[in-house]
Design an enzyme around this catalytic site. Structure first.
Site, PDB file in Angstrom:
ATOM      1  N   ASP A   1     -10.057   3.447  -3.489  1.00  0.00           N
ATOM      2  CA  ASP A   1     -10.962   2.379  -2.966  1.00  0.00           C
ATOM      3  C   ASP A   1     -12.190   2.181  -3.438  1.00  0.00           C
ATOM      4  O   ASP A   1     -13.266   3.257  -3.481  1.00  0.00           O
ATOM      5  CB  ASP A   1     -10.773   2.280  -1.735  1.00  0.00           C
ATOM      6  CG  ASP A   1      -9.484   2.112  -0.877  1.00  0.00           C
ATOM      7  OD1 ASP A   1      -8.544   2.126  -1.639  1.00  0.00           O
ATOM      8  OD2 ASP A   1      -9.337   1.846   0.340  1.00  0.00           O
TER       9      ASP A   1
ATOM     10  N   ASP B   1       0.770  -1.173   0.079  1.00  0.00           N
ATOM     11  CA  ASP B   1       0.037  -0.090   0.092  1.00  0.00           C
ATOM     12  C   ASP B   1       0.927   1.262   0.045  1.00  0.00           C
ATOM     13  O   ASP B   1       2.148   1.197  -0.001  1.00  0.00           O
ATOM     14  CB  ASP B   1      -1.157  -0.116   1.225  1.00  0.00           C
ATOM     15  CG  ASP B   1      -2.384   0.539   0.925  1.00  0.00           C
ATOM     16  OD1 ASP B   1      -2.240   1.325   0.073  1.00  0.00           O
ATOM     17  OD2 ASP B   1      -3.198   0.188   1.538  1.00  0.00           O
TER      18      ASP B   1
HETATM   19  C1  GLA Z   1      -5.957   1.393   1.463  1.00  0.00           C
HETATM   20  C2  GLA Z   1      -6.148   0.439   0.341  1.00  0.00           C
HETATM   21  C3  GLA Z   1      -7.161  -0.817   0.518  1.00  0.00           C
HETATM   22  C4  GLA Z   1      -6.889  -1.558   1.837  1.00  0.00           C
HETATM   23  C5  GLA Z   1      -6.750  -0.485   2.979  1.00  0.00           C
HETATM   24  C6  GLA Z   1      -6.101  -1.296   4.287  1.00  0.00           C
HETATM   25  O1  GLA Z   1      -7.141   2.235   1.639  1.00  0.00           O
HETATM   26  O2  GLA Z   1      -6.209   1.042  -0.822  1.00  0.00           O
HETATM   27  O3  GLA Z   1      -7.323  -1.674  -0.385  1.00  0.00           O
HETATM   28  O4  GLA Z   1      -5.728  -2.042   1.798  1.00  0.00           O
HETATM   29  O5  GLA Z   1      -5.667   0.546   2.736  1.00  0.00           O
HETATM   30  O6  GLA Z   1      -6.081  -0.285   5.250  1.00  0.00           O
END
Ligand code: GLA
Length: 402
Positions: free
Chosen positions: A212, A156
Site C-alpha cells: 500500500d 483484495d
Molecule cells: C488493502 C489494500 C488497500 C485497501 C485496504 C482496504 O490494504 O491493499 O488498497 O483496499 O486493503 O482494507
C-alpha cells in the site's frame, strides 16, 4: 439444377448463423475493457472505512463539477467497509445505516451522471478491514454486483490462508464473466505471487505491483494502528522497474491509488507523482477529497497533456532508460512514434538532467520538436539530446517528436 443450389444456400445460411452464434458466445463480456489505463476515484486513501452513500454521491457530483469527468475520469469506486454481513441466503449485505437506499440506487445515481460504479471485495474469508470476503460466494456475489450495475471490482487478498492466488482470481473472473455484465477486474494481491506473470492470462485488467502507498514522497509511514509500514510514493515507483513488458491494452501494472491532494507532499512532489504514474501507463485513480480541492491540485489531476500520455492508445508503459544517482529518465513510446519523457530529480537540490536520443530509440543525428507538458509550451527543436534544469523532487515532462 435449382433445388441443389437452394439446399446449398440454406445449408450455408444455417452453418454460418450457428457458427456465428457459437463464436459470439465464446467472446468474454469483458474482452474489450480497460483498453487504456482506468481513470477514476477511490475512497480508501482519504476516507478508509468512513464511507457512506452521501460521501460517494457527493464525490460523483464533484467528479463532474471539478472537470475531472471532462479530463477522462470515469470510475467512482467504493473501497473496503461498505459491506457488513451476509443474510440467511448468503447474500452480501451493504451497511444499512451508511447506505440507506442500497447499492443499486447508488449505482443508478453514478450512472445518471455518465460515470461508472466500482466496489471492493476480497478473495479470502474476510476483507482487510474484517468485513465479509468473497470466498465461497464468488458466483453469488458476481450476480449481485451485476444486478447492482457494478462496472469495476477491486478484489483484495487478506485472510486467504493457503489459497492459490492465480486460481482464486481466475475463479472470480469466471464468476464475473458468467454474470454477463462487463466488469473491470482489479487484482489487489500486493505482488507477493507476481500477478504480472499470470494476471493477463486469467482476465485481470490491472494488478497491484506493490504494497500500500501512503501520502509520503520517500519515507515509509505507519499504518493507522501503529504497525509498520505503508510504502512511500518512491518505493512504489522503484518497484515498477522491469515490469513494463507486462502492461498493455486491457491489462495494466497498478502501483496503487494516487495520493495527489492528500496533504503529505508538496505540489512539486504531487506533480512528479502524477507525471510518473501517467508515463507508467498506471491507472489514474484519484484518492483525495474532490469536493474541496485547491486549484493547484485540480490543475495537476486534470492536466490533459499529461493524461494523454497515460491514455495513449499504443498502451506502452515507460521504461527507466537512464539513472545516475538521484536523477532518472523515464521514456514511453507513443502511437504516433513520438516519445513522452519524464526527467525526475529525487535529490535535495535543483539539477540539470538530459535525455539522449539514443536512450529513447532515436539516432543521435535526429532533430526533434520538444514540448513541455506542464508549461504547455513548445520549447523548439533539438538534435541528439534535450537538457533541462529540474527542481528538487520535481520533474520536467516533455514529448519528443521527430
Ligand atoms: C488493502 C489494500 C488497500 C485497501 C485496504 C482496504 O490494504 O491493499 O488498497 O483496499 O486493503 O482494507
Amino acid at each position: 439444377m435449382k433445388t441443389p443450389n437452394l439446399i446449398c444456400a440454406i445449408s450455408f445460411f444455417v452453418l454460418t448463423t450457428v457458427t456465428g452464434l457459437i463464436a459470439q458466445e465464446s467472446v468474454s463480456p469483458s474482452a474489450n475493457l480497460a483498453l487504456t489505463p482506468p481513470m477514476g476515484w477511490n475512497s480508501w486513501n482519504k476516507f478508509a472505512c468512513n464511507v457512506s452513500e452521501d460521501l460517494i454521491r457527493g464525490m460523483a457530483d464533484a467528479v463532474v463539477k471539478s472537470g475531472m469527468k471532462d479530463a477522462g475520469y470515469v470510475y467512482v469506486n467504493i473501497d473496503d467497509c461498505w459491506q457488513v454481513s451476509r443474510d440467511a441466503n448468503g447474500n452480501i449485505v451493504a451497511d444499512p445505516q451508511r447506505f440507506p437506499h442500497g447499492m443499486k440506487a447508488l449505482g443508478d445515481y453514478i450512472h445518471s451522471l455518465g460515470l461508472k460504479f466500482g466496489v471492493y471485495s476480497d478473495a479470502g474469508s474476510k476483507t482487510c478491514a474484517g468485513r465479509p470476503g468473497g470466498l465461497g460466494h464468488e458466483y453469488q456475489d458476481a450476480l449481485q454486483y451485476a444486478a447492482w450495475g457494478v462496472d469495476y471490482l477491486k478484489y483484495d487478498w487478506c485472510n486467504t490462508s493457503t489459497q492459490d492466488a492465480k486460481s482464486s482470481y481466475a475463479n472470480m473472473r469466471a464468476a464475473l464473466d458468467a454474470s454477463g455484465r462487463p466488469i473491470v477486474f482489479s487484482i489487489c494481491e500486493w505482488a507477493t505471487a507476481k500477478p504480472w506473470l499470470w494476471g493477463q492470462e486469467i482476465g485481470g485488467n490491472l494488478w497491484r505491483t506493490t504494497g500500500d502507498i501512503s501520502d509520503s514522497f520517500e519515507t515509509p509511514t505507519k499504518w493507522p494502528d501503529g504497525g509498520c509500514c505503508l510504502n512511500s510514493m518512491l518505493m512504489n515507483l522503484d518497484q515498477q522497474v522491469g515490469l513494463d513488458s507486462y502492461a498493455g491494452p486491457g491489462h495494466w501494472n497498478d502501483p496503487d491509488i494516487l495520493e495527489v491532494g492528500n496533504g503529505g507532499m508538496t505540489d512539486t512532489e504531487y506533480r512528479s507523482h502524477f507525471s510518473l504514474w501517467a508515463i507508467l501507463a498506471a491507472p489514474l485513480i484519484a484518492g483525495n477529497d474532490l469536493r474541496d480541492m485547491r486549484p493547484e491540485i485540480r490543475d495537476i489531476l486534470t492536466n490533459k497533456e499529461v493524461i494523454a500520455v497515460g491514455q495513449d492508445a499504443l498502451g506502452r508503459e515507460s521504461e527507466r532508460v537512464a539513472k545516475k544517482g538521484d536523477l532518472g529518465v523515464w521514456a514511453k513510446q507513443q502511437k504516433d512514434g513520438s516519445r513522452a519523457v519524464v526527467l525526475f530529480n529525487r535529490s535535495k537540490s535543483e539539477q540539470e538532467i538530459s535525455v539522449n536520443w539514443e536512450d529513447i530509440g532515436y539516432p543521435s543525428t535526429l532533430t526533434a520538436s520538444v514540448r513541455d507538458l506542464w508549461q504547455h509550451k513548445d520549447l523548439g527543436k533539438f538534435t541528439g539530446k534535450f537538457s533541462a534544469r529540474v527542481a528538487s523532487h520535481g520533474v520536467v515532462m516533455v514529448t519528443v517528436k521527430p
